[in-house]
Every structure is written in structure tokens, then in C-alpha cells.
Enzyme design. Structure first.
Site, PDB file in Angstrom:
ATOM      1  CB  ILE A  18      20.079  92.333 -70.743  1.00 36.22           C
ATOM      2  CG1 ILE A  18      19.810  92.293 -69.235  1.00 36.22           C
ATOM      3  CG2 ILE A  18      20.941  93.526 -71.137  1.00 36.22           C
ATOM      4  CD1 ILE A  18      19.199  93.526 -68.635  1.00 36.22           C
ATOM      5  NE  ARG A  26      26.330  94.013 -76.883  1.00 39.27           N
ATOM      6  CZ  ARG A  26      27.405  93.588 -76.256  1.00 39.27           C
ATOM      7  NH1 ARG A  26      28.049  92.542 -76.704  1.00 39.27           N
ATOM      8  NH2 ARG A  26      27.850  94.179 -75.185  1.00 39.27           N
ATOM      9  N   PRO A  27      22.742  97.948 -80.888  1.00 43.02           N
ATOM     10  CG  PRO A  27      20.654  98.978 -80.932  1.00 43.02           C
ATOM     11  CD  PRO A  27      21.341  97.702 -80.563  1.00 43.02           C
ATOM     12  CB  VAL A  28      26.097 102.744 -80.783  1.00 45.56           C
ATOM     13  CG1 VAL A  28      27.000 101.606 -80.364  1.00 45.56           C
ATOM     14  CG2 VAL A  28      26.193 103.007 -82.275  1.00 45.56           C
ATOM     15  NE  ARG A  87      36.212  89.497 -76.870  1.00 50.36           N
ATOM     16  CZ  ARG A  87      34.915  89.778 -76.856  1.00 50.36           C
ATOM     17  NH1 ARG A  87      34.062  88.958 -77.418  1.00 50.36           N
ATOM     18  NH2 ARG A  87      34.471  90.883 -76.308  1.00 50.36           N
ATOM     19  NE  ARG A 142      28.406  96.250 -78.439  1.00 52.32           N
ATOM     20  CZ  ARG A 142      27.630  97.109 -79.073  1.00 52.32           C
ATOM     21  NH1 ARG A 142      27.402  96.967 -80.343  1.00 52.32           N
ATOM     22  NH2 ARG A 142      27.058  98.103 -78.425  1.00 52.32           N
ATOM     23  CE  LYS A 153      35.130  91.461 -71.082  1.00 50.74           C
ATOM     24  NZ  LYS A 153      34.466  92.270 -72.109  1.00 50.74           N
ATOM     25  CG  ASN A 154      32.470  94.307 -68.994  1.00 50.84           C
ATOM     26  OD1 ASN A 154      33.177  93.923 -69.921  1.00 50.84           O
ATOM     27  ND2 ASN A 154      31.269  93.801 -68.743  1.00 50.84           N
ATOM     28  CG  ASP A 174      28.208  90.186 -68.840  1.00 53.59           C
ATOM     29  OD1 ASP A 174      27.533  90.026 -69.878  1.00 53.59           O
ATOM     30  OD2 ASP A 174      28.976  91.154 -68.668  1.00 53.59           O
ATOM     31  CB  CYS A 191      28.271  90.956 -81.278  1.00 54.51           C
ATOM     32  SG  CYS A 191      27.255  91.210 -79.842  1.00 54.51           S
TER      33      CYS A 191
HETATM   34  C1  UD1 Z   1      27.923  96.033 -71.222  1.00 53.27           C
HETATM   35  C2  UD1 Z   1      28.962  94.974 -70.934  1.00 53.27           C
HETATM   36  C3  UD1 Z   1      28.406  93.581 -71.207  1.00 53.27           C
HETATM   37  C4  UD1 Z   1      27.087  93.377 -70.444  1.00 53.27           C
HETATM   38  C5  UD1 Z   1      26.118  94.528 -70.711  1.00 53.27           C
HETATM   39  C6  UD1 Z   1      24.848  94.458 -69.878  1.00 53.27           C
HETATM   40  C7  UD1 Z   1      31.076  96.056 -71.437  1.00 53.27           C
HETATM   41  C8  UD1 Z   1      32.280  96.101 -72.289  1.00 53.27           C
HETATM   42  N1  UD1 Z   1      30.129  95.198 -71.773  1.00 53.27           N
HETATM   43  O1  UD1 Z   1      27.612  95.975 -72.605  1.00 53.27           O
HETATM   44  O2  UD1 Z   1      29.379  92.621 -70.796  1.00 53.27           O
HETATM   45  O3  UD1 Z   1      26.518  92.167 -70.853  1.00 53.27           O
HETATM   46  O4  UD1 Z   1      26.752  95.795 -70.428  1.00 53.27           O
HETATM   47  O5  UD1 Z   1      25.157  94.398 -68.532  1.00 53.27           O
HETATM   48  O6  UD1 Z   1      30.995  96.761 -70.447  1.00 53.27           O
HETATM   49  N2  UD1 Z   1      21.032  99.171 -76.397  1.00 53.27           N
HETATM   50  C9  UD1 Z   1      20.385  99.883 -77.398  1.00 53.27           C
HETATM   51  N3  UD1 Z   1      20.970 101.030 -77.865  1.00 53.27           N
HETATM   52  C10 UD1 Z   1      22.160 101.504 -77.380  1.00 53.27           C
HETATM   53  C11 UD1 Z   1      22.789 100.776 -76.352  1.00 53.27           C
HETATM   54  C12 UD1 Z   1      22.202  99.625 -75.884  1.00 53.27           C
HETATM   55  O7  UD1 Z   1      19.321  99.486 -77.867  1.00 53.27           O
HETATM   56  O8  UD1 Z   1      22.634 102.549 -77.848  1.00 53.27           O
HETATM   57  C13 UD1 Z   1      20.422  97.923 -75.880  1.00 53.27           C
HETATM   58  C14 UD1 Z   1      21.306  96.701 -76.177  1.00 53.27           C
HETATM   59  O9  UD1 Z   1      21.069  96.191 -77.463  1.00 53.27           O
HETATM   60  C15 UD1 Z   1      20.901  95.749 -75.080  1.00 53.27           C
HETATM   61  C16 UD1 Z   1      20.601  96.672 -73.902  1.00 53.27           C
HETATM   62  O10 UD1 Z   1      20.396  97.977 -74.463  1.00 53.27           O
HETATM   63  O11 UD1 Z   1      19.735  95.030 -75.438  1.00 53.27           O
HETATM   64  C17 UD1 Z   1      21.693  96.744 -72.862  1.00 53.27           C
HETATM   65  O12 UD1 Z   1      22.930  97.010 -73.469  1.00 53.27           O
HETATM   66  P1  UD1 Z   1      24.110  97.806 -72.712  1.00 53.27           P
HETATM   67  O13 UD1 Z   1      23.776  97.905 -71.269  1.00 53.27           O
HETATM   68  O14 UD1 Z   1      24.384  99.066 -73.464  1.00 53.27           O
HETATM   69  O15 UD1 Z   1      25.327  96.805 -72.893  1.00 53.27           O
HETATM   70  P2  UD1 Z   1      26.817  97.159 -73.296  1.00 53.27           P
HETATM   71  O16 UD1 Z   1      27.225  98.436 -72.666  1.00 53.27           O
HETATM   72  O17 UD1 Z   1      26.989  96.999 -74.766  1.00 53.27           O
END
Ligand code: UD1
Length: 421
Positions: free
Chosen positions: A330, A123-125, A400, A94, A22-23, A308, A118
């Protein structure tokens, strides 16, 4: 709303075929925006999330051909008619946010709703947006939307990620394929899905080196071409069924399971006394009789133990012969399943990022509530082990991310029935 009724206590025996990841699939679909030629994705998992991404891409003008129940999806972004990803579509999942980079790279502008928080954390961007800014994009946040513009194109840059974020690594890598000059992503995430995405991008003509390591170098090209790509098998789905077998006992071949991407989990399972062997067709998991040994888990970015798979491992440890701990490094709030697992009679205490699990001899069936994708499936594992009947409510989370869950488990002797409240 659908629920699952599980009669526990049956061992699992047989073969489970692992679906596409999926991811990876969600990002590969977004990458179709990078070319005006057709992209054919094989081994696509039929999931609520991947169907949802297809819907978003259609609203952007992508021609999507993906008949129900089929595992081949054809996408053609010959013409992108809109560069706006609306709130209603982004807030539900997301990963849809990942259309921002490809749209920006190809069109020079994009407006994408912020995904919001969520259940498992804020989970910021910010890492994603900082990377695009470093590549010359103007970013404005207005009324919950990210408005991004790079009218003369994105420019290569050195991106030092503060944390090896999977999403930010993938997103930056995709956008950088069409940027002018070289982009280097330092402290990059090393998850296998990133390698899968890079493999497809390279087959489209992208110039990428170092994927799967902590430093990725992308040299921008003018145009990418069409491709046929097979989605890698889902290591999280495979790991989940491995733990289901470890929990119930039995002997199951996980067909197509990517053993090389599952080493941390396999080591932990072996330490717990489970027999795991790598065969030509996939991974075989066997457990007979004796109680599981307690094993501590430290959740880390890949190649460490995957977040995960954390909830499922907790479910497994509830009946171990002793005390184990899990440290989640994480996500800040990823223990929502702990109180639900305690409803089965488990003894789990959470303090900050550490969960302590005192193994009990047996679990007892209970009505429980799914809270997020991976948490839901940990409740299914507990239900398969527990004496008596378990009802898992709110299973839309499961749909999902797990293709044909009941079918796969029931074929191996489980009793899982879908109903509605
Ligand atoms: C992806 C996976 C999710 C998995 C995660 C970690 C998908 C669709 N989802 O989520 O299943 O659990 O990787 O292996 O592929 N963070 C920030 N700022 C950002 C981005 C991330 O602070 O801009 C933080 C997040 O809040 C979190 C950490 O970094 O605490 C890791 O997140 P990230 O690796 O980005 O996870 P996703 O890509 O959202």
C-alpha cells in the site's frame, strides 16, 4: 517531549475495552459539514487527531461541544462562516483534507491547503481532485492551496479509481450525497470505516448502495438532516492489542473488538499459534508458553491484511521460531520501524517492499524513536516483550491514535510509565 518507559517481560492478563475508530471518527466529523442540523457522535475516541479535527471544524464556523475526556461530541454546522482550511491545520494531519468535499458540496466552493507528504510516503491527493473534477468542479492549485468551485453544484459522475484509495472513496462518497444525479465509484475501497460513514450518511437521508463492495452508487439528494451515530469500534486498536498479547503471552478479552472486520489478522495470529476466540463481548486472545511460528504476510486493501497492522505484526514476528516475510503493497516507505526494531536485537532486512524477519529468541530493551503512528506502537509491543528497560521517544505519534494506551496496558499487568525528556 513525552516518552514512555517500559519494563518488559510481563504477560498481559485481563480486559481491554476498545475505543471508537479514529479513521472513521475523523471522516464522520467532516460529514457534519453536510447538514445545517446537529450531528451527535457517540463512542468518539479522545485523541489528539480527533481533537484536532474539532479545532479545524470550529475555525470553519461549526459549533463544537465536546467536553474534555468525554466520548460524545456534538457538532452543528448551522452556519459555515469560512470555507478555508489553512495550511497550519491541514499539514499536521492529512485527514483534515477531507473537509474539502463536504464544503464544496454544501457551499459550492472551498479552499483547502494541500496536505503534503508524510513519513510513510508521498501520499498524493490526485484521486480526490480528479473525482471532484469529474463531478464538475473547477480545481486550481495555487500557493499550496486547492481552490475548488462548483458554483452551480456538483454533478453525479462515474468515478473509476486507479487504486482503491480509502480516503478518495470516502471523500467522493460524502460529496456525492449532495450532488445532482447519480455518482458511481468503481474500484472503491471496501474498508469497514467506509460502511460506518455510509451508515451515518444514510441515516441523514443520503441514498447510498454498495458500500463495503468495490462499486458504490450514490444518488444525490437536496438536503441532509441531523443524526445521532455511534462510531464503530477501532479494528486497528483491537488488532494492536491482540498482537501485544500474542507477543507477551497471557489471556486478554478485547471488549467490543469488531471480530468480523479482523478476519485476516485473526487467521494470521492463529497460524502463528495464538488462540483467538470470538465471544459475545468481543475477541479473546490467549498465548501460553510455546514460541510463535513464523507467518508470511501480504499487505493488501481490505479484506486483506491491513497496512495499519503491518508494523505491529513485524514486532510480533521478531521473536518467532524461524523466518517470516512481509510484503507491503500500500505505502512505499512504511518500514521506518524496521531499523528501530533491530535496536532491540531483532534481525530484520528490508529490500524494496519486502521485509524478511529472522526470528530471535529474545529482544533486549533499548532507547528507540517513534516515527509514525502505527510504527510507534510496534515499538511499544517490542518493549513489552524485551528484557529490561525500553524508552520510546517522540510518542506524540501514539497520542494521535491510541486512547489511554498506558492505562489500558497497565491494567493488564504491563509496566508503562509516561515521562518527559
Ligand atoms: C487511510 C487511513 C490510513 C491507512 C490507509 C490505507 C485514515 C485517516 N487513514 O489513509 O490509516 O493506512 O487508509 O488503509 O483513514 N493514493 C494516491 N492518490 C490519492 C490517494 C491515494 O496515489 O489521491 C495512494 C497513496 O499514496 C497510497 C495508496 O493510494 O499509496 C492508498 O492510500 P489511501 O487508501 O488513500 O490511504 P489514506 O486514505 O490516505
Amino acid at each position: 517531549m513525552d516518552n514512555l518507559t517500559i519494563k518488559g517481560g510481563n504477560p498481559l492478563n485481563g480486559t481491554i475495552r476498545i475505543s471508537g475508530a479514529k479513521n472513521s471518527a475523523l471522516k464522520l466529523m467532516a460529514a457534519a459539514l453536510l447538514t445545517d442540523e446537529p450531528v451527535e457522535l457517540r463512542n468518539m475516541p479522545n485523541l489528539a487527531d480527533s481533537r484536532f479535527m474539532a479545532r479545524l471544524l470550529s475555525t470553519l464556523g461549526v459549533d463544537v461541544y465536546w467536553p474534555q475526556n468525554e466520548n460524545v461530541c456534538r457538532l452543528s454546522a448551522a452556519e459555515i462562516t469560512s470555507s478555508i482550511a489553512p495550511y497550519d491545520l491541514v499539514r499536521k494531519m492529512r485527514a483534515t483534507f477531507n473537509v474539502l468535499g463536504p464544503l464544496l458540496a454544501r457551499m459550492g466552493h472551498a479552499t483547502v491547503s494541500l496536505p503534503g507528504g508524510c513519513a510513510i510516503g508521498a501520499r498524493p491527493v490526485n484521486f480526490h481532485l480528479e473525482a471532484f473534477e469529474a463531478m464538475g468542479a473547477d480545481i486550481l492549485i495555487e500557493q499550496g492551496y486547492v481552490k475548488a468551485a462548483a458554483l452551480r453544484g456538483l454533478k453525479g459522475a462515474v468515478i473509476d479509481l486507479p487504486f482503491p484509495s480509502v480516503g478518495a472513496t470516502e471523500h467522493t462518497m460524502m460529496a456525492a450525497t449532495l450532488a445532482q444525479g447519480v455518482t458511481t465509484i468503481n474500484n472503491a475501497a471496501q474498508e469497514p470505516e467506509i460502511v460506518d460513514i455510509a451508515t451515518m450518511l444514510k441515516a441523514m437521508g443520503a441514498k447510498i448502495e454498495g458500500e463495503g463492495t468495490s462499486s458504490i452508487r450514490i444518488e444525490g439528494v437536496e438536503k441532509l438532516k441531523g443524526v445521532t451515530h455511534s462510531v464503530m469500534p477501532d479494528r486497528i486498536e483491537a488488532g494492536t492489542y491482540a498482537m501485544a498479547v500474542a507477543a507477551t503471552g497471557g489471556n486478554v478479552l478485547l471488549e467490543a473488538a469488531p471480530a468480523a472486520e479482523m478476519t485476516s489478522l485473526i487467521e494470521h495470529l492463529k497460524a502463528a499459534g495464538v488462540k483467538v476466540s470470538v465471544e459475545n463481548e468481543g475477541v479473546r486472545v490467549i498465548r501460553n508458553g510455546s514460541r510463535l511460528k513464523p507467518v508470511d504476510v501480504d499487505v493488501q486493501p481490505h479484506p486483506g491484511f491491513a497496512t495499519d497492522l503491518q508494523a505491529q505484526f513485524m514486532a510480533l514476528m521478531t521473536t518467532a521460531d524461524g523466518t517470516s516475510t512481509i510484503t507491503e503493497n500500500i505505502f512505499e516507505n512504511r518500514y521506518l520501524h524496521a531499523p528501530e526494531l533491530n535496536r532491540f536485537g531483532a534481525d530484520i532486512r528490508v529490500q524494496g517492499k519486502v521485509a524478511t524477519i529472522h526470528g530471535v529468541e529474545t529482544l533486549k530493551g533499548a532507547p528507540v524513536m517513534a516515527t509514525d503512528l502505527r510504527a510507534s506502537v510496534s515499538l511499544v509491543i517490542a518493549g513489552l516483550v524485551a528484557e529490561g528497560e525500553t524508552v520510546v521517544n517522540r510518542i506524540y505519534h501514539l497520542d494521535r491514535g491510541f486512547e489511554k494506551l498506558e492505562e489500558k496496558l497497565n491494567a493488564c499487568g504491563a509496566s508503562v510509565v509516561r515521562g518527559s525528556e
